[in-house]
Design an enzyme around this catalytic site. Structure first.
Site, PDB file in Angstrom:
ATOM      1  N   GLU A 134      -4.276   6.513   8.756  1.00  0.00           N
ATOM      2  CA  GLU A 134      -5.180   7.290   7.902  1.00  0.00           C
ATOM      3  C   GLU A 134      -6.354   7.753   8.743  1.00  0.00           C
ATOM      4  O   GLU A 134      -6.684   7.130   9.753  1.00  0.00           O
ATOM      5  CB  GLU A 134      -5.741   6.403   6.774  1.00  0.00           C
ATOM      6  CG  GLU A 134      -4.843   6.260   5.574  1.00  0.00           C
ATOM      7  CD  GLU A 134      -5.471   5.398   4.487  1.00  0.00           C
ATOM      8  OE1 GLU A 134      -6.599   4.892   4.666  1.00  0.00           O
ATOM      9  OE2 GLU A 134      -4.813   5.215   3.453  1.00  0.00           O
TER      10      GLU A 134
ATOM     11  N   ARG B  65      -5.501  -8.180 -10.818  1.00  0.00           N
ATOM     12  CA  ARG B  65      -6.016  -9.462 -11.312  1.00  0.00           C
ATOM     13  C   ARG B  65      -7.420  -9.267 -11.873  1.00  0.00           C
ATOM     14  O   ARG B  65      -8.016  -8.206 -11.698  1.00  0.00           O
ATOM     15  CB  ARG B  65      -6.115 -10.449 -10.138  1.00  0.00           C
ATOM     16  CG  ARG B  65      -7.057  -9.926  -9.063  1.00  0.00           C
ATOM     17  CD  ARG B  65      -7.379 -10.921  -7.970  1.00  0.00           C
ATOM     18  NE  ARG B  65      -8.458 -10.446  -7.118  1.00  0.00           N
ATOM     19  CZ  ARG B  65      -8.302  -9.687  -6.046  1.00  0.00           C
ATOM     20  NH1 ARG B  65      -7.091  -9.313  -5.675  1.00  0.00           N
ATOM     21  NH2 ARG B  65      -9.342  -9.299  -5.340  1.00  0.00           N
TER      22      ARG B  65
ATOM     23  N   LYS C 122       0.831  -1.216   0.000  1.00  0.00           N
ATOM     24  CA  LYS C 122       0.000   0.000   0.000  1.00  0.00           C
ATOM     25  C   LYS C 122       0.854   1.249   0.000  1.00  0.00           C
ATOM     26  O   LYS C 122       0.510   2.245  -0.640  1.00  0.00           O
ATOM     27  CB  LYS C 122      -0.928  -0.007   1.195  1.00  0.00           C
ATOM     28  CG  LYS C 122      -1.975  -1.088   1.095  1.00  0.00           C
ATOM     29  CD  LYS C 122      -3.068  -0.881   2.121  1.00  0.00           C
ATOM     30  CE  LYS C 122      -4.155  -1.901   1.910  1.00  0.00           C
ATOM     31  NZ  LYS C 122      -3.653  -3.281   2.113  1.00  0.00           N
TER      32      LYS C 122
ATOM     33  N   HIS D  85     -15.307  -8.462   5.214  1.00  0.00           N
ATOM     34  CA  HIS D  85     -14.447  -8.293   4.032  1.00  0.00           C
ATOM     35  C   HIS D  85     -14.680  -9.338   2.953  1.00  0.00           C
ATOM     36  O   HIS D  85     -13.940  -9.420   1.988  1.00  0.00           O
ATOM     37  CB  HIS D  85     -12.963  -8.247   4.424  1.00  0.00           C
ATOM     38  CG  HIS D  85     -12.684  -7.165   5.430  1.00  0.00           C
ATOM     39  ND1 HIS D  85     -12.747  -5.836   5.116  1.00  0.00           N
ATOM     40  CD2 HIS D  85     -12.397  -7.211   6.751  1.00  0.00           C
ATOM     41  CE1 HIS D  85     -12.485  -5.114   6.201  1.00  0.00           C
ATOM     42  NE2 HIS D  85     -12.281  -5.931   7.213  1.00  0.00           N
TER      43      HIS D  85
HETATM   44  C1  MV4 Z   1     -10.593   2.170   5.216  1.00  0.00           C
HETATM   45  C2  MV4 Z   1     -11.848   2.297   5.854  1.00  0.00           C
HETATM   46  C3  MV4 Z   1     -12.131   3.490   6.461  1.00  0.00           C
HETATM   47  N1  MV4 Z   1     -11.228   4.489   6.460  1.00  0.00           N
HETATM   48  N2  MV4 Z   1      -9.736   3.187   5.230  1.00  0.00           N
HETATM   49  C4  MV4 Z   1     -10.885  -2.493   4.311  1.00  0.00           C
HETATM   50  C5  MV4 Z   1     -10.149  -3.338   3.345  1.00  0.00           C
HETATM   51  C6  MV4 Z   1      -9.137  -2.474   2.711  1.00  0.00           C
HETATM   52  N3  MV4 Z   1      -9.167  -2.664   1.290  1.00  0.00           N
HETATM   53  C7  MV4 Z   1      -9.477  -1.094   3.103  1.00  0.00           C
HETATM   54  N4  MV4 Z   1     -10.562  -1.154   4.026  1.00  0.00           N
HETATM   55  C8  MV4 Z   1     -11.046  -0.036   4.620  1.00  0.00           C
HETATM   56  N5  MV4 Z   1     -10.227   1.030   4.616  1.00  0.00           N
HETATM   57  C9  MV4 Z   1     -10.056   4.327   5.851  1.00  0.00           C
HETATM   58  N6  MV4 Z   1      -9.172   5.322   5.882  1.00  0.00           N
HETATM   59  C10 MV4 Z   1     -12.710   1.212   5.836  1.00  0.00           C
HETATM   60  C11 MV4 Z   1     -12.320   0.035   5.226  1.00  0.00           C
HETATM   61  C12 MV4 Z   1     -13.286  -1.025   5.275  1.00  0.00           C
HETATM   62  C13 MV4 Z   1     -13.859  -1.554   4.130  1.00  0.00           C
HETATM   63  C14 MV4 Z   1     -13.485  -1.111   2.867  1.00  0.00           C
HETATM   64  C15 MV4 Z   1     -14.060  -1.645   1.748  1.00  0.00           C
HETATM   65  C16 MV4 Z   1     -15.010  -2.648   1.873  1.00  0.00           C
HETATM   66  C17 MV4 Z   1     -15.368  -3.092   3.090  1.00  0.00           C
HETATM   67  C18 MV4 Z   1     -14.799  -2.572   4.235  1.00  0.00           C
HETATM   68  C19 MV4 Z   1     -15.196  -3.032   5.478  1.00  0.00           C
HETATM   69  C20 MV4 Z   1     -14.634  -2.509   6.595  1.00  0.00           C
HETATM   70  C21 MV4 Z   1     -13.668  -1.525   6.497  1.00  0.00           C
END
Ligand code: MV4
Length: 496
Positions: free
Chosen positions: A199, A291, A115, A234
């Site tokens: 973040e 992918r 990341k 997730h």
């Molecule tokens: C976040 C967020 C809230 N704020 N970043 C979860 C997986 C990863 N790809 C990034 N994720 C998140 N990042 C910030 N700054 C909340 C999530 C997140 C989430 C993101 C996408 C789909 C489902 C999720 C479920 C919980 C938290």
């Protein structure tokens, strides 16, 4: 390319081979001992066993798979998703063996696998990102100072993490130091890389991803968005395209950002750029998946483009045959992931035998699956049985079609997430389009599904008992028949 090996199993292996067959390309399947009877083997022109059931001894044996591919004079390898799909070393080894890897260069896989490296790569472009740090933090004092300028709550993320692994929400300054130390040691143990960053925590986001396609000549287009907010821990449950919240202007802006992310890492092939959208419709770049994704069919439905065919054409060095302006959204598509899990029992995997299995049919319905009636679902891999996709002119019609498809889908012998899908699709928050990533946590009460189950099961059991009684009295020689009827009533019991 004359012959392509598919380094994967089940539904995605089949889905890839279908496109290859239409392109006149020979296919080679690989399989583990647990998948001996899998339809993806029957479908392929050739098939090789790559080892015992455990993934690490079969589908993940990159070097062995390449060796076999060379023997069979394969000229391309498609990794599908999962397994070796985002393994930069594997991509490198495939290329070194003189075989075309159907995916991006190892460089893009590696950059987007971290990341922090991804943030650095896109830094020269004007891509919105969540306020936070763009480098690894080790000093708690420094982290606290930065967190204060961002404002609590903040989120600690592992640079090497993905799919929510290694994330920690911190509400108060006092917890930050200890949470950060824990996050670092956890990340070190899980990924061999203890880099973490912070973040601002976006509390109720929607999860929107943009599909992109890039050729080897610098052309990059986006194929609009997929709404993926309906997820559970997730694991995505329902995906759709287009999203109910994107305006044409926002779609164009996010699309351009996605194209820029792809350009930033010299991307080639099909990829997905993930974003969060907050309640004020601000969007933020999260990460890129290098992918083909599970949910790619909804994009195929609304654009009319076969993403697997495009992957192959681009890998062959062809120029994309369309420009951004040639692409339009037509209609609405939904995907429901059908898992062998029991929604009434905390979604525990429900592995067993597919006693009966009948797919829904009719216009606008697509089922991507990799099993047949009578097969066992192996315990060794992801418990997804099928992707049920519906396509119609409007969102309302696509939902109605999905409900009809769930009704028609007959799976017995194991519990599935079909009924859970129905629950979501009928929920007011889903129907109105007003939901975020917390939908399942907020709105799904397993007890409710369970109560309904019990009530209906009781009724079904009573009906079955009465029916048996009647048969016993009327028909003393109907044993086969009796068995058939039992199966039907068992189906009803199982299903609800
Ligand atoms: C976040 C967020 C809230 N704020 N970043 C979860 C997986 C990863 N790809 C990034 N994720 C998140 N990042 C910030 N700054 C909340 C999530 C997140 C989430 C993101 C996408 C789909 C489902 C999720 C479920 C919980 C938290």
């Amino acid at each position: 390319m004359q012959k392509i090996l598919i380094a994967n199993r089940g539904e995605i292996a089949l889905r890839i081979m279908r496109s290859l067959k239409e392109m006149g390309i020979q296919t080679v399947a690989i399989y583990s001992e647990a998948d001996r009877n899998s339809p993806h083997i029957q479908y392929a022109d050739e098939a090789i066993c790559v080892g015992p059931p455990a993934s690490s001894e079969s589908y993940l044996r990159g070097a062995y798979i390449i060796e076999q591919a060379k023997k069979l004079q394969v000229d391309g390898i498609h990794p599908g998703f999962g397994f070796l799909a985002e393994n930069a070393t594997f991509a490198q080894q495939v290329t070194a063996a003189g075989i075309t890897f159907i995916g991006p260069d190892p460089y893009a896989i590696e950059v987007m696998g971290s990341k922090l490296a991804a943030k650095e790569a896109v830094a020269t472009y004007n891509i919105p990102m969540v306020p936070g740090t763009d480098r690894a933090l080790t000093d708690s004092e420094e982290a606290i100072a930065i967190a204060k300028t961002i404002g609590f709550p903040i989120l600690i993320k592992a640079s090497a993490g993905g799919g929510g692994k290694g994330m920690r929400i911190v509400e108060h300054e006092e917890e930050l130091a200890s949470q950060m130390q824990r996050a670092i040691s956890e990340a070190q143990a899980a990924f061999g890389d203890g880099s973490v960053f912070i973040e601002k925590y976006i509390a109720s986001p929607r999860h929107i991803e943009i599909q992109i396609l890039a050729d080897k000549h610098g052309n990059v287009v986006h194929l609009f968005e997929r709404e993926c907010s309906i997820q559970r821990r997730h694991q995505k449950v329902i995906e759709e395209a287009p999203s109910a919240v994107l305006t044409p202007e926002l779609r164009a802006k996010m699309g351009q950002s996605a194209v820029d992310v792809a350009k930033a890492c010299d991307y080639v092939g099909a990829g997905t750029v993930e974003f969060l959208i907050d309640d004020a419709l601000n969007y933020y770049f999260l990460e890129m998946n290098t992918r083909l994704q599970v949910e790619h069919p909804v994009t195929e439905m609304i654009t009319g483009i076969d993403l697997v065919k495009e992957q192959v054409k681009v890998a062959r060095g062809e120029t994309l045959s369309f420009k951004q302006d040639d692409l339009t959204i037509n209609g609405h598509a939904l995907e429901l992931r059908v898992y062998a899990e029991d929604p009434a029992n905390n979604f525990l995997p429900d592995i067993g035998n597919l006693q009966s299995y009948q797919r829904p049919q009719g216009p606008g319905i697509r089922v991507d699956d990799g099993f047949e009636e009578g097969m066992d679902i192996p315990i060794y891999y992801d418990p997804m049985i099928a992707k049920l996709v519906t396509y119609a002119a409007t969102r309302e019609e696509a939902i109605a079609k999905m409900l009809r498809a769930i009704e028609e889908y007959n799976i017995t012998g194991i519990q599935t997430t079909l009924e859970f899908g129905r629950y979501v699709l009928e929920h007011e928050a889903f129907v109105s389009g007003k939901f975020d990533t917390h939908f399942v946590k907020k709105h799904f009460d397993p007890a409710q599904l369970y109560e309904e189950n019990e009530e209906e099961a009781t009724v079904a059991a009573l009906v079955a008992a009465q029916y048996l009684q009647k048969l016993k009295m009327q028909n003393s020689s109907g044993n086969d028949n009796l068995f058939e009827k039992q199966r039907v009533s068992k189906w009803k019991l199982n299903r609800r």
